[in-house]
Design a protein around this motif. Sequence first.
Motif, short mmCIF file in Angstrom:
data_model
loop_
_atom_site.label_atom_id
_atom_site.label_comp_id
_atom_site.label_asym_id
_atom_site.label_seq_id
_atom_site.Cartn_x
_atom_site.Cartn_y
_atom_site.Cartn_z
N PRO A 125 0.96 -1.22 0.01
CA PRO A 125 0.10 0.13 -0.03
C PRO A 125 0.91 1.11 -0.01
N THR B 106 -1.12 6.38 3.85
CA THR B 106 -2.25 7.11 3.75
C THR B 106 -2.06 8.72 4.32
N ASN B 107 -0.99 8.91 4.98
CA ASN B 107 -0.65 10.25 5.42
C ASN B 107 0.18 10.96 4.50
N SER C 196 -0.03 13.15 0.75
CA SER C 196 -0.82 13.66 -0.27
C SER C 196 -0.23 13.13 -1.71
N THR D 16 -5.37 3.63 -7.45
CA THR D 16 -5.67 3.40 -6.23
C THR D 16 -7.23 3.52 -5.90
N LEU E 187 -9.11 4.17 -2.62
CA LEU E 187 -8.33 3.91 -1.33
C LEU E 187 -8.59 5.13 -0.62
N PRO E 188 -8.41 5.19 0.63
CA PRO E 188 -8.45 6.36 1.68
C PRO E 188 -7.12 6.96 1.61
N LEU E 189 -7.02 7.52 0.48
CA LEU E 189 -5.81 8.42 0.01
C LEU E 189 -6.08 10.02 -0.20
N GLN E 190 -5.26 10.96 0.35
CA GLN E 190 -5.44 12.08 -0.19
C GLN E 190 -4.73 12.36 -1.70
N GLN E 191 -5.75 12.65 -2.58
CA GLN E 191 -5.13 12.68 -3.76
C GLN E 191 -6.08 13.62 -4.65
#
Length: 402
Positions: free
Chosen positions: A307, A310-311, A313, A349, A352-356
């Motif tokens: 993965p 997640t922290n 960006s 992704t 997925l819980p990503l900042q993007q």
Amino acid sequence: MMICNTAAADSSVKEDTATPSNVECLLNWAQTFYPNLFSPSVSGVQLSAPYTYRYYPDTNAYVGVSSADDHVYYQGPNDASPKDIGDLSALLEESGCGARPYPVIFVHGIASSADTWAAYRDYLIHNAGWAFGGIPTYNQDTKTVNMNCPTDPNLLTGCTGSAGDFYTLNFSDNQGLFLDVLGGELAEIIQAVLDKNPGATKVLLIGHSSGGLAAREYLQGLARVFDATTTIPYRDDVAKLITIGTPHQGSFWAEACHVNFDIFDIFNKVGICDLLPGGIDSNSVAIEDLQPNSSALNVLNDVTTHPLPTNVSYISIIGTGQPTLSSLVDFQAGDGIVSDVSQNLAAITGNLPLQQKSTTIDILFRACGNRIKLPVIEDAGQTHSCETTDINVGAEILRNLQ
């Protein structure tokens, strides 16, 4: 009320020699990225209370900052009074002239070097007032990072060779190394940059083309040092990754022009592989890794097993404007070398819980690109190699530096 009629008409107008650096940075940004509004370029500022401003005679326009409310104002040739453009602090972030919380590392792509960022480097030094830390280069023999300054004497005053706001790295060899080894070199360069900046705990990465994949190798814990089998764990030291023209799902050209595929011999015979940016060795291990569904990309894009943090960006800057082959017969939007879908990390992704976020920019064809004539279909061109000097890409990078 006018920002200022003319210097002659108002005796309070004077050249300011003590302008706050962030205000001058903002005005430099305005004239660099919006020359249609502000030309010709000028230096310094003038004062006419409450404004700190510049006047552009060719476009008969003023832009300035009011000390009365810390807002930015614009007055064009047809405006009776200044227009409020917005809060100064917001525009400082938009222009990259605000706080610099993390050192920035620019990562080049295949068959390239730190010099690909030269125009951007010069802008940050001379117009934005950023401190250039230098060119960190990984040495395979000593397994150390050397921090050097350019030999250009015009840059010596802008390069510290130590602490800095930004760096432009050089890989030891970016065609003879697999992506995970490039990621290993990047990991060591990140540590070297942090060592030079004791107060910093993270960096911000900007990767063009395969440079974005090298960054992902490290972020996903897949990077390794050359001749090592163990991987380097991610050290939680990256705040943001901006990828530009990065082939997250590979490039058809890497497959079509690689000698292992006899079916594609016709591509070489009719000169189609000449579309690739200059200096690329189509037989290199780097090209092998950049083929769609290569073992390297299959592992990298298995984001369930490996993965992305997640922290962090993630910003995908997607270059378009040139039809791009994605198979033998199919064209997609893209930059002529990498399709828009492949450039979009979000296509991999998913939810997925990503900042993007993803931003698409049409890249103007210039001398940095090239065109070829195809025997069956229309002429094809590529602007992939123009992305690191494109003015709109540059503006988007600045917009995401905070």
